[in-house]
Design an enzyme around this catalytic site. Structure first.
Site, PDB file in Angstrom:
ATOM      1  N   CYS A 116     -56.355   2.132  16.877  1.00  0.00           N
ATOM      2  CA  CYS A 116     -56.760   3.295  17.507  1.00  0.00           C
ATOM      3  C   CYS A 116     -58.059   3.965  16.791  1.00  0.00           C
ATOM      4  CB  CYS A 116     -55.576   4.309  17.394  1.00  0.00           C
ATOM      5  SG  CYS A 116     -56.231   6.176  17.808  1.00  0.00           S
ATOM      6  N   GLU A 123     -22.267  -5.195  -9.093  1.00  0.00           N
ATOM      7  CA  GLU A 123     -23.031  -4.677  -7.767  1.00  0.00           C
ATOM      8  C   GLU A 123     -21.783  -4.023  -6.898  1.00  0.00           C
ATOM      9  OE1 GLU A 123     -26.323  -6.544  -7.202  1.00  0.00           O
ATOM     10  OE2 GLU A 123     -26.372  -6.406  -5.317  1.00  0.00           O
ATOM     11  N   LYS A 128     -32.131 -17.879  -2.073  1.00  0.00           N
ATOM     12  CA  LYS A 128     -32.026 -16.766  -0.981  1.00  0.00           C
ATOM     13  C   LYS A 128     -31.703 -17.634   0.411  1.00  0.00           C
ATOM     14  CE  LYS A 128     -33.087 -12.716  -2.225  1.00  0.00           C
ATOM     15  NZ  LYS A 128     -34.009 -11.936  -1.497  1.00  0.00           N
ATOM     16  N   GLU A 166     -23.097 -18.402  -8.692  1.00  0.00           N
ATOM     17  CA  GLU A 166     -22.414 -17.111  -8.184  1.00  0.00           C
ATOM     18  C   GLU A 166     -23.039 -16.665  -6.984  1.00  0.00           C
ATOM     19  OE1 GLU A 166     -23.399 -14.146 -11.185  1.00  0.00           O
ATOM     20  OE2 GLU A 166     -22.817 -15.484 -12.676  1.00  0.00           O
ATOM     21  N   ASP A 199       0.812  -1.250  -0.037  1.00  0.00           N
ATOM     22  CA  ASP A 199       0.002   0.198  -0.124  1.00  0.00           C
ATOM     23  C   ASP A 199       0.681   1.231  -0.016  1.00  0.00           C
ATOM     24  OD1 ASP A 199      -1.925  -1.597   0.115  1.00  0.00           O
ATOM     25  OD2 ASP A 199      -2.705  -0.923   2.083  1.00  0.00           O
ATOM     26  N   ALA A 200       2.045   1.219   0.763  1.00  0.00           N
ATOM     27  CA  ALA A 200       2.740   2.361   0.686  1.00  0.00           C
ATOM     28  C   ALA A 200       3.534   2.748  -0.323  1.00  0.00           C
ATOM     29  CB  ALA A 200       4.038   2.069   2.065  1.00  0.00           C
ATOM     30  N   ASP A 214       0.797   4.320  -2.751  1.00  0.00           N
ATOM     31  CA  ASP A 214       0.631   5.644  -2.635  1.00  0.00           C
ATOM     32  C   ASP A 214       1.932   6.602  -2.794  1.00  0.00           C
ATOM     33  OD1 ASP A 214      -1.659   5.346  -1.210  1.00  0.00           O
ATOM     34  OD2 ASP A 214      -0.865   5.258   0.873  1.00  0.00           O
ATOM     35  N   LYS A 217     -24.875 -14.316  -4.398  1.00  0.00           N
ATOM     36  CA  LYS A 217     -25.822 -12.938  -4.478  1.00  0.00           C
ATOM     37  C   LYS A 217     -25.493 -11.822  -3.693  1.00  0.00           C
ATOM     38  CE  LYS A 217     -30.559 -11.675  -4.970  1.00  0.00           C
ATOM     39  NZ  LYS A 217     -30.182 -10.515  -4.311  1.00  0.00           N
TER      40      LYS A 217
HETATM   41  N1  5U1 Z   1     -24.563 -12.850  -8.996  1.00  0.00           N
HETATM   42  C1  5U1 Z   1     -25.361 -12.089  -9.623  1.00  0.00           C
HETATM   43  N2  5U1 Z   1     -26.186 -11.251  -9.031  1.00  0.00           N
HETATM   44  N3  5U1 Z   1     -27.017 -11.033 -10.307  1.00  0.00           N
HETATM   45  C2  5U1 Z   1     -28.262 -10.210  -9.978  1.00  0.00           C
HETATM   46  N4  5U1 Z   1     -25.726 -12.413 -10.962  1.00  0.00           N
HETATM   47  C3  5U1 Z   1     -27.042 -11.572 -11.322  1.00  0.00           C
HETATM   48  N5  5U1 Z   1     -27.509 -11.404 -12.251  1.00  0.00           N
HETATM   49  C4  5U1 Z   1     -28.702 -10.917 -12.400  1.00  0.00           C
HETATM   50  C5  5U1 Z   1     -28.826  -9.941 -11.314  1.00  0.00           C
HETATM   51  C6  5U1 Z   1     -30.220  -9.207 -11.365  1.00  0.00           C
HETATM   52  O1  5U1 Z   1     -29.403 -10.638 -13.585  1.00  0.00           O
HETATM   53  C7  5U1 Z   1     -29.275 -11.266 -14.723  1.00  0.00           C
HETATM   54  C8  5U1 Z   1     -29.378 -12.639 -14.676  1.00  0.00           C
HETATM   55  C9  5U1 Z   1     -30.120 -10.720 -15.678  1.00  0.00           C
END
Ligand code: 5U1
Length: 672
Positions: free
Chosen positions: A428, A175, A316, A115, A35-36, A39, A117
């Site tokens: 109420c 994301e 989920k 993958e 890191d140093a 920088d 989420k």
């Molecule tokens: N990891 C991941 N999250 N995610 C969210 N893949 C992924 N793909 C998405 C969404 C909304 O949408 C595509 C499949 C269209």
């Protein structure tokens, strides 16, 4: 520092080294320099660019904090909509997804890309000729906010793609998140400066991305993971999702190391279990996993349903649970008067936040679960939903702990707390008077179908109530132009317009006035029937429950609701004040005769969305033939007309054995 030529060469070298260091750190997860050292090189480049301003480029690693604060975000239309995913919670739903996919593709087994989420914020990054051109939030999926200046400050987002021949246009989707340890550091920093502390990494990421000053965002340690693409031109698509992500990685975009490919539902479930076990050890928060059909050609064949792709599924994780002590039970009054018991808890960390309050839903739930003050309780929290108390831990009860009883009077306004026979919640009955319900009651009162006060919307009601200028609807008619014009963002002209709208609204009808009172279970149709039946407000106020039930479609629940409302002196006082201030309507003789027409005496309830008829059209057609349209299903209902997404009314009609019609059925009946 040498001549301009040496400076240019050195700047180019530094840029390449810093970009490579970023790539190794964020994408390969294998830092090459400390890191140093990073920088030191960064500062050397900054100094060179300051000394030779012509060397500064918009995609230099030093350009990440450059933009000036914005007034507001512009909007960006997504050329390819950003869809949401269908959710699954149970293994069977995953098995059904795999079965549907196999059937649709006519395949014996399907390969999937799996993958994590991420629990962050979806964004779109458009690269034009390899350079980051636009960065936007998802918004409603079709249009998002232009947060380019903020996204440019995120160090893991490359400002330039790593490619000899970059695609003409490539939209990368993924994301924005905060790593847990960065989130904790950020909160420590915020706390030490007496600034806002964020409840969880997701909220912190969202708040940081929507900063109007990019310099603030630059100070937040945001990260990015790519998971797909949107529009693409001059970009050779690979055959599979997993190859696509490999390719994005090669282009310099961070992709997650937890991805795998697998086959069939057993493979999906094994991935889910393995990642769930690793979840606490991951440096970032995830709320499930995503499965995608791996072959892009197969994804295309499967296509989309409504707002979600058929080729993908979000599985989920179950909500996180923790145990803690229930210190007290209070009650809260909601905007519609609903009284909710709330658990005050010894602070406990669950689902990524410290929880001190949790909902106990309603009185019945509380008694069914037999939860008492002093118990050790299990608390659950998932995503952004309100934490809830799930159950008491057996054997934790303190001797003599009494069962909880809802108070008889509203803790906010002192009006009676009433629970109607068909309802699970107590409310109420302060209605127009209760401060907890004040804003909601005012908005309803002023709404188009009620007293129709043009221009009196949510923001203004907030201002009027917060400035203590208005407490009940009657206070609206005591406002003068001077006081209104003194409100922020109001001005003389708007104040005059509002005063004129209030003046106009004074002349109304009994039906509108009764509807405007916001009596529970009294919608427009019931207000109209009540107005017709009684002809005068005082007759309605004085009617007892049996007199009320003579009105078509008024059953015991609605009758009790009306009685309770008028039984509150506060509500009668507000009505008297409204009349004193000039709100008036024509009163007539009671009209209790049955209406004429082939549908006379028949009561309909509309629910859900009909394919072509709007609710207003269907109502007009029914009432035109002498029928009635009621708001709620009761034993007196003759027909329920159900469209798409019909909810509890349809279920109730089925339970009571009431005739059901779709739009075609209704049209046939109306034709006779
Ligand atoms: N990891 C991941 N999250 N995610 C969210 N893949 C992924 N793909 C998405 C969404 C909304 O949408 C595509 C499949 C269209």
């Amino acid at each position: 520092m040498g001549g301009p030529r040496e400076a240019a060469a050195r700047a180019q070298e530094l840029r390449a080294t810093l970009e490579d260091a970023n790539y190794r750190y964020y994408v390969l997860d294998a830092p090459a320099i400390s890191d140093a050292e990073y920088d030191r090189l960064f500062r050397e480049l900054q100094a060179l660019e300051t000394e030779h301003p012509r060397l500064a480029t918009p995609d230099s690693p030093t350009a990440r904090v450059g933009a000036a604060p914005l007034e507001a975000f512009g909007s960006v239309r997504h050329r390819v909509p950003m869809l949401s995913l269908n959710n699954a919670f149970a293994d069977e739903e995953v098995e059904a997804f795999d079965r549907r996919t196999r059937e649709a593709l006519g395949a014996e087994a399907v390969e999937y890309a799996c993958e994590p989420k991420f629990d962050g914020l979806a964004v779109s990054l458009v690269y034009a000729q390899g350079r980051l051109a636009v960065g936007a939030t998802r918004g409603d999926g079709h249009e998002g906010e232009d947060v380019s200046a903020n996204l440019r400050t995120v160090r893991s987002i490359p400002l330039r793609l790593r490619a000899q021949r970059a695609p003409r246009r490539l939209e990368v989707r993924g994301e924005v998140i905060l790593f847990r340890r960065d989130f904790e550091r950020l909160n420590e920093h915020q706390r030490s400066r007496g600034e806002k502390v964020f409840v969880n990494p997701r909220n912190a990421a969202a708040g940081s991305l929507r900063q109007l000053d990019p310099a603030v965002t630059a100070g937040r340690p945001l990260r990015f993971f790519a998971y797909g693409i949107g529009e693409a031109e001059g970009f050779a698509l690979p055959a599979t999702q997993s190859e696509l992500l490999d390719l994005l990685g090669e282009l310099g975009l961070p992709v997650c190391a937890e991805r795998r490919t697998t086959r069939g539902a057993p493979g999906l479930l094994a991935y889910y279990r393995a990642l769930e076990a690793r979840r606490p050890a991951l440096p970032y928060e995830i709320d499930g996993v995503v499965y995608k059909v791996n072959r892009l050609a197969e994804q295309e064949r499967l296509g989309f349903v409504a707002r979600a792709p058929r080729f993908a599924l979000a599985h989920k994780f179950a909500a996180e649970e923790a145990t803690t002590e229930l210190v007290a039970i209070d009650v809260q009054v909601g905007r519609t008067g609903a009284i909710t018991p709330v658990a005050r808890l010894k602070p406990v960390f669950v689902g990524g936040v410290t929880v001190t309050n949790a909902t106990l839903h309603n009185e019945d739930e509380l008694h069914r679960k037999d939860i008492r003050v002093g118990d050790t309780v299990v608390v659950r929290r998932a995503g952004d939903v309100i934490p809830e108390v799930v159950r008491a831990v057996p054997g934790s009860r303190k001797a003599g702990a009494p069962a909880f009883r809802l108070p008889a009077a509203c803790p906010v306004c002192g009006s009676a707390v009433v629970r109607l026979p068909d309802e699970s919640v107590a409310r109420c009955s302060g209605g127009l008077y209760c401060p907890a319900q004040r804003k909601q009651a005012l908005l309803h009162f002023a709404s188009r179908r009620a007293l129709d006060v043009e221009g009196l919307g949510e923001k203004l009601v907030d201002q009027l109530v917060d400035a203590a200028l208005v407490q009940t609807p009657a206070d609206l008619y005591a406002l003068d132009v001077g006081r209104l014009a003194a409100l922020e963002r109001m001005g003389e002209r708007s104040a005059r317009n509002l005063a004129a709208a209030l003046e106009r609204s004074k002349r109304t009808t009994l039906q509108r006035f009764v509807y405007a009172l916001g009596i529970r279970n009294v919608g427009e149709a019931t207000a109209r029937d009540l107005a017709r039946h009684f002809g005068a407000l005082d007759a309605l106020i004085d009617a007892d429950e049996s007199a009320l039930q003579e009105v078509p479609d008024v059953g015991p629940t609605v009758a009790m609701s009306i009685r309770r409302f008028f039984a509150e002196q506060h509500n009668r006082d507000v009505i008297a004040a409204l009349r004193r201030r000039g709100v008036s309507w024509e009163e007539g003789a009671p009209r209790r005769a049955a209406p004429a027409g082939p549908l006379a005496g028949k009561t309909f309830v509309l629910t859900g969305t009909l394919p072509t008829l709007s609710r207003a059209d269907a109502t007009a057609m029914i009432t035109g033939l002498g029928g009635k349209v009621a708001g709620a299903v009761s034993k007196k209902t003759d027909y329920v007309v159900a469209g798409a997404d019909a909810g509890s009314k349809l279920a109730r009609a089925e339970a009571l054995g009431i005739a059901l019609l779709d739009e075609d059925g209704l049209r046939k009946l109306l034709k006779g």
